[in-house]
Enzyme design. Structure first.
Site, mmCIF file in Angstrom:
data_model
loop_
_atom_site.group_PDB
_atom_site.id
_atom_site.type_symbol
_atom_site.label_atom_id
_atom_site.label_comp_id
_atom_site.label_asym_id
_atom_site.label_seq_id
_atom_site.Cartn_x
_atom_site.Cartn_y
_atom_site.Cartn_z
ATOM 1 N N PRO A 89 55.254 -5.184 5.010
ATOM 2 C CA PRO A 89 55.790 -3.816 5.017
ATOM 3 C C PRO A 89 54.712 -2.771 4.729
ATOM 4 C CG PRO A 89 57.118 -5.272 3.629
ATOM 5 C CD PRO A 89 55.871 -6.015 3.961
ATOM 6 N N GLU A 116 56.678 -13.080 -2.862
ATOM 7 C CA GLU A 116 56.391 -11.653 -3.114
ATOM 8 C C GLU A 116 55.270 -11.137 -2.223
ATOM 9 O OE1 GLU A 116 58.516 -9.922 -5.208
ATOM 10 O OE2 GLU A 116 59.467 -11.903 -5.125
ATOM 11 N N ARG A 153 55.215 -10.346 26.690
ATOM 12 C CA ARG A 153 55.737 -9.671 27.888
ATOM 13 C C ARG A 153 54.651 -8.970 28.694
ATOM 14 N NH1 ARG A 153 60.951 -8.928 28.400
ATOM 15 N NH2 ARG A 153 60.657 -6.925 29.425
ATOM 16 N N ASP A 168 59.694 -0.720 31.833
ATOM 17 C CA ASP A 168 60.385 -0.884 30.559
ATOM 18 C C ASP A 168 60.449 0.438 29.816
ATOM 19 O OD1 ASP A 168 61.431 -3.380 30.187
ATOM 20 O OD2 ASP A 168 59.560 -4.251 29.483
HETATM 21 N N1 4HQ Z 1 58.043 -8.926 5.004
HETATM 22 N N2 4HQ Z 1 57.385 -6.034 8.683
HETATM 23 C C1 4HQ Z 1 57.757 -9.810 2.708
HETATM 24 C C2 4HQ Z 1 58.521 -7.833 5.723
HETATM 25 C C3 4HQ Z 1 57.854 -7.316 6.953
HETATM 26 C C4 4HQ Z 1 58.235 -6.165 7.674
HETATM 27 C C5 4HQ Z 1 56.994 -9.824 5.469
HETATM 28 C C6 4HQ Z 1 58.694 -9.242 3.758
HETATM 29 C C7 4HQ Z 1 56.135 -10.419 4.377
HETATM 30 C C8 4HQ Z 1 56.027 -11.394 2.158
HETATM 31 N N3 4HQ Z 1 56.775 -7.798 7.549
HETATM 32 N N4 4HQ Z 1 56.876 -10.812 3.205
HETATM 33 N N5 4HQ Z 1 59.232 -5.340 7.444
HETATM 34 O O1 4HQ Z 1 59.487 -7.242 5.304
HETATM 35 O O2 4HQ Z 1 56.499 -7.021 8.615
#
Ligand code: 4HQ
Length: 249
Positions: A89, A116, A153, A168
């Site tokens: 994230p 985590e 794609r 697209d």
């Molecule tokens: N995670 N976009 C926590 C995500 C995520 C997202 C991936 C959660 C990695 C450890 N990854 N783990 N949104 O929420 O890419």
């Protein structure tokens, strides 16, 4: 291109990649995708991929060394420069433009985080951190699958019709127009007459107008960067005039 995916849930990733156009591309070797079980790169009896966070706190952290061993093995197998992506994230937003750019990279590796997150020292071997959106998932497998699908794609031969990739929705920078198939009437709900008219110039104009109208009402931000042709700019102008008139009465 080659794609290597490092995960503690190889069966989940494998199941998702066996379906649809991506599954067919892998089967027919248009795409070279390999899935690596991170536990195969552990050295302890318990095959540990996680441990407690230094400094305390809830949850567990993914260990760096199994990931480094996995990357070393992939590097040896591929024998060229790897582009390593970590889904998180905290990453930069993954977009259609990002997918197209990645489709031109020779060797992509996707690291799927769990718990985590990963030990910060893994980032020394990560080229890009990518997020698929502002929400919290329980692991990086679904984001990695999203990246593989969108990137694949753009690889020639993956989608049967190159034309459909070029047209697209997000490649044109606009939302899609409405689609209909048989029957022409469902209850009292009829397909727009223009689509049955056989007038292809009119159908093309109708679809442009519908795409622009939807984009204007649902995603006006996309219009800032969309590459519009002369006709589209004229139609947009008309739609905006119409909306201004609406607001007046
Ligand atoms: N995670 N976009 C926590 C995500 C995520 C997202 C991936 C959660 C990695 C450890 N990854 N783990 N949104 O929420 O890419």
């Amino acid at each position: 291109m080659t794609i290597d995916i490092v995960t503690i849930f190889p069966a989940m990733v494998d199941a998702a990649l066996s379906a649809g156009v991506v599954g067919r591309a892998i089967e027919s070797r248009v795409l070279d995708v390999a899935i690596h079980d991170l536990r195969d790169f552990t050295t302890d009896r318990h095959r540990s991929v996680d441990d407690m966070p230094f400094g305390g706190g809830p949850g567990m952290v993914m260990k760096a060394e199994p990931i480094f061993r996995a990357l070393d093995a992939i590097e040896a197998k591929r024998g060229g420069r790897l582009t390593v992506l970590l889904t998180s994230p905290q990453g930069t937003q993954f977009t259609q433009a990002g997918a197209e750019r990645l489709s031109k990279v020779e060797h992509v590796v996707l690291l799927c985080g769990r718990y985590e997150g990963v030990d910060e020292r893994v980032r020394s071997r990560v080229d890009e951190e990518v997020s698929i959106g502002d929400y919290v998932l329980s692991g990086g497998e679904l984001p990695a699958l999203v990246v593989v699908d969108a990137v694949a794609r753009f690889v020639p031969g993956v989608v049967g019709d190159d034309q459909s990739v070029a047209e697209d929705s997000f490649s044109r920078g606009l939302l899609d127009f409405p689609h209909y198939t048989r029957p022409a009437e469902v209850g009292t709900d009829r397909v727009p007459d223009v689509l049955l008219s056989g007038n292809h110039a009119e159908i093309r104009r109708w679809r442009k107008r519908e795409s622009l109208a939807r984009t204007l009402s649902r995603r006006p931000d996309l219009l800032e960067t969309a590459a519009l042709d002369d006709e589209e700019r004229r139609i947009l102008e008309e739609l905006q005039k119409g909306r201004r008139a609406e607001r007046q009465d």
